[in-house]
Design an enzyme around this catalytic site. Sequence first.
Site, PDB file in Angstrom:
ATOM      1  N   CYS A  12      -6.744   6.515  -7.811  1.00  0.00           N
ATOM      2  CA  CYS A  12      -7.847   6.532  -8.760  1.00  0.00           C
ATOM      3  C   CYS A  12      -9.090   5.979  -8.064  1.00  0.00           C
ATOM      4  O   CYS A  12      -9.030   5.503  -6.931  1.00  0.00           O
ATOM      5  CB  CYS A  12      -7.510   5.679  -9.981  1.00  0.00           C
ATOM      6  SG  CYS A  12      -7.240   3.922  -9.571  1.00  0.00           S
ATOM      7  N   HIS A  41      -1.132  -2.278  -5.326  1.00  0.00           N
ATOM      8  CA  HIS A  41       0.325  -2.432  -5.301  1.00  0.00           C
ATOM      9  C   HIS A  41       0.997  -1.199  -4.704  1.00  0.00           C
ATOM     10  O   HIS A  41       1.576  -0.367  -5.412  1.00  0.00           O
ATOM     11  CB  HIS A  41       0.847  -2.710  -6.708  1.00  0.00           C
ATOM     12  CG  HIS A  41       0.667  -4.125  -7.138  1.00  0.00           C
ATOM     13  ND1 HIS A  41       0.710  -4.535  -8.454  1.00  0.00           N
ATOM     14  CD2 HIS A  41       0.439  -5.250  -6.408  1.00  0.00           C
ATOM     15  CE1 HIS A  41       0.525  -5.840  -8.517  1.00  0.00           C
ATOM     16  NE2 HIS A  41       0.360  -6.294  -7.293  1.00  0.00           N
ATOM     17  N   CYS A  96     -11.470  -3.730  -9.645  1.00  0.00           N
ATOM     18  CA  CYS A  96     -11.835  -2.441 -10.237  1.00  0.00           C
ATOM     19  C   CYS A  96     -12.902  -2.663 -11.304  1.00  0.00           C
ATOM     20  O   CYS A  96     -12.753  -3.554 -12.159  1.00  0.00           O
ATOM     21  CB  CYS A  96     -10.607  -1.786 -10.860  1.00  0.00           C
ATOM     22  SG  CYS A  96     -11.003  -0.270 -11.776  1.00  0.00           S
ATOM     23  N   GLU A 126      -3.342  -8.719 -12.746  1.00  0.00           N
ATOM     24  CA  GLU A 126      -4.480  -8.353 -13.600  1.00  0.00           C
ATOM     25  C   GLU A 126      -4.508  -9.216 -14.854  1.00  0.00           C
ATOM     26  O   GLU A 126      -5.574  -9.666 -15.291  1.00  0.00           O
ATOM     27  CB  GLU A 126      -4.421  -6.875 -13.987  1.00  0.00           C
ATOM     28  CG  GLU A 126      -5.613  -6.462 -14.850  1.00  0.00           C
ATOM     29  CD  GLU A 126      -5.531  -5.044 -15.383  1.00  0.00           C
ATOM     30  OE1 GLU A 126      -6.107  -4.789 -16.458  1.00  0.00           O
ATOM     31  OE2 GLU A 126      -4.899  -4.185 -14.722  1.00  0.00           O
ATOM     32  N   THR A 168      -5.291  -2.762 -18.154  1.00  0.00           N
ATOM     33  CA  THR A 168      -5.774  -1.384 -17.982  1.00  0.00           C
ATOM     34  C   THR A 168      -4.679  -0.383 -17.632  1.00  0.00           C
ATOM     35  O   THR A 168      -4.923   0.825 -17.677  1.00  0.00           O
ATOM     36  CB  THR A 168      -6.850  -1.318 -16.889  1.00  0.00           C
ATOM     37  OG1 THR A 168      -6.280  -1.729 -15.632  1.00  0.00           O
ATOM     38  CG2 THR A 168      -8.048  -2.194 -17.227  1.00  0.00           C
ATOM     39  N   CYS A 198      -7.424   2.463 -18.680  1.00  0.00           N
ATOM     40  CA  CYS A 198      -8.404   3.209 -17.891  1.00  0.00           C
ATOM     41  C   CYS A 198      -8.129   4.710 -17.913  1.00  0.00           C
ATOM     42  O   CYS A 198      -7.022   5.166 -18.219  1.00  0.00           O
ATOM     43  CB  CYS A 198      -8.460   2.679 -16.461  1.00  0.00           C
ATOM     44  SG  CYS A 198      -7.202   3.340 -15.366  1.00  0.00           S
ATOM     45  N   SER A 226       4.197  -1.781  -8.845  1.00  0.00           N
ATOM     46  CA  SER A 226       3.053  -1.075  -9.420  1.00  0.00           C
ATOM     47  C   SER A 226       3.273  -0.854 -10.910  1.00  0.00           C
ATOM     48  O   SER A 226       4.164  -0.108 -11.312  1.00  0.00           O
ATOM     49  CB  SER A 226       2.849   0.272  -8.721  1.00  0.00           C
ATOM     50  OG  SER A 226       1.952   1.093  -9.444  1.00  0.00           O
ATOM     51  N   SER A 227       2.445  -1.495 -11.735  1.00  0.00           N
ATOM     52  CA  SER A 227       2.595  -1.374 -13.187  1.00  0.00           C
ATOM     53  C   SER A 227       2.442   0.064 -13.648  1.00  0.00           C
ATOM     54  O   SER A 227       3.276   0.591 -14.392  1.00  0.00           O
ATOM     55  CB  SER A 227       1.554  -2.260 -13.893  1.00  0.00           C
ATOM     56  OG  SER A 227       1.583  -2.065 -15.284  1.00  0.00           O
ATOM     57  N   SER A 270      -1.914   3.906  -7.235  1.00  0.00           N
ATOM     58  CA  SER A 270      -2.053   3.193  -5.963  1.00  0.00           C
ATOM     59  C   SER A 270      -1.267   3.854  -4.835  1.00  0.00           C
ATOM     60  O   SER A 270      -1.149   3.286  -3.744  1.00  0.00           O
ATOM     61  CB  SER A 270      -1.604   1.731  -6.135  1.00  0.00           C
ATOM     62  OG  SER A 270      -0.346   1.657  -6.770  1.00  0.00           O
TER      63      SER A 270
END
Length: 311
Positions: A12, A41, A96, A126, A168, A198, A226-227, A270
Site C-alpha cells: 500500500c 511487518h 503511515c 499501532e 487501521t 484504511c 502482519s495484522s 506489507s
Amino acid sequence: MEIKLANPRGFCAGVDRAIDIVNRALDVFGAPIYVRHEVVHNKFVVERLKERGAIFVDELEAVPDDVIVIFSAHGVSQAVRQEADRRGLKVFDATCPLVTKVHMEVAKYSNDGCECVLIGHEGHPEVEGTMGQYDTANGGAIYLVEDESDVEQLEVRDPTRLSYVTQTTLSMDDTARVIDSLRAKFPHITGPRKDDICYATQNRQDAVKQLALECDLVLVVGSPNSSNSNRLRELAERCGTAAYLIDGPEDLDKSWFANCKNIGITAGASAPEVLVRDVIEGLKAIGASAPVELQGQEENISFSLPKELRV
C-alpha cells in the site's frame, strides 16, 4: 491447476513510503540507520534492509546518541517522541499518514477531556502508538476493546462524552460488529467522520472475498506478525475456502493442492510483489498454469517523503 490473483494486493502507499524512507536515508546518510520496530511487518523486507545497513531495535534505549532513527509505519507514542527529542536524535517519521490521522483524532479527544475507545489488537505496535497519544491529564481516559465481549465489560466515566477510533488494519466485518455493540451500549458515542480502517485494508479484504468465492484454496503472502495479512486469511476461511498464510514459496506444502482446480493468491499490504511471483513459480513447478489477474479496485494513492530525503 489454475492460479487466480487478487487485485489489488501487496504494498500500500504507507508501506511504500516507509520502505522508501529507510532506503533513502541509507542512500543519503549511509549506514547504519536505526529503525524503531520493524518498519513494516514483513520478514523479506526487513532482511533486505538489514543487508543494506538498517538496524532494527525495539526501544530507543538501544539507539546510541547522535545517530539517525526512523519510526516505523505503525507509529509511536508521544512518550517515544519526547524521548527522542530529549536525546537530540535526528528522526525521520515513517508513520503511515492514515495512522497519523487516527493519532490526531485521539489527541483531540484527549485535549477535550473526552473519553475514547480504541478498537484494536492488544500488543500491536499501532495500537500501542495510538493509545500513547492520549494524555489523561485533562481528565479523560482511553480504553482498548477487541470484540463484543470487551464492550460488554467496558465501563466508562461519562457515556455522554465518549468517542471511538479504530486500528487501521482490522477486519471490516468484525469492526462493524464491535461498533454496533458500542452504539447499542453507549447511544451517545461518536466516531470519525471517515472510517479509520484504511483504503488498502478495505480494498484487499473486498478482493479476497471475491477470490475465495472463485477458488478451492487461497494463499495469503505475508508474515505471521502482519495484522492485515492475518485478517485476509481469516476472511477467506470465513467464506468457506481453505486458506494459508505463507512468507514465500518455501512454505508451500504439496498436500494442500491435492484436490485443487483453482488456487487464489493475494498478499498483505506489507508483502512485496516479488514474493507473489516466487510463489507463482513454486506452484508452476508442481503443475499450475500461468496466473489470471482478477478485476479489482484501482489504487493510485501515494504519500510524499520528508523533504531531506527527496533526492
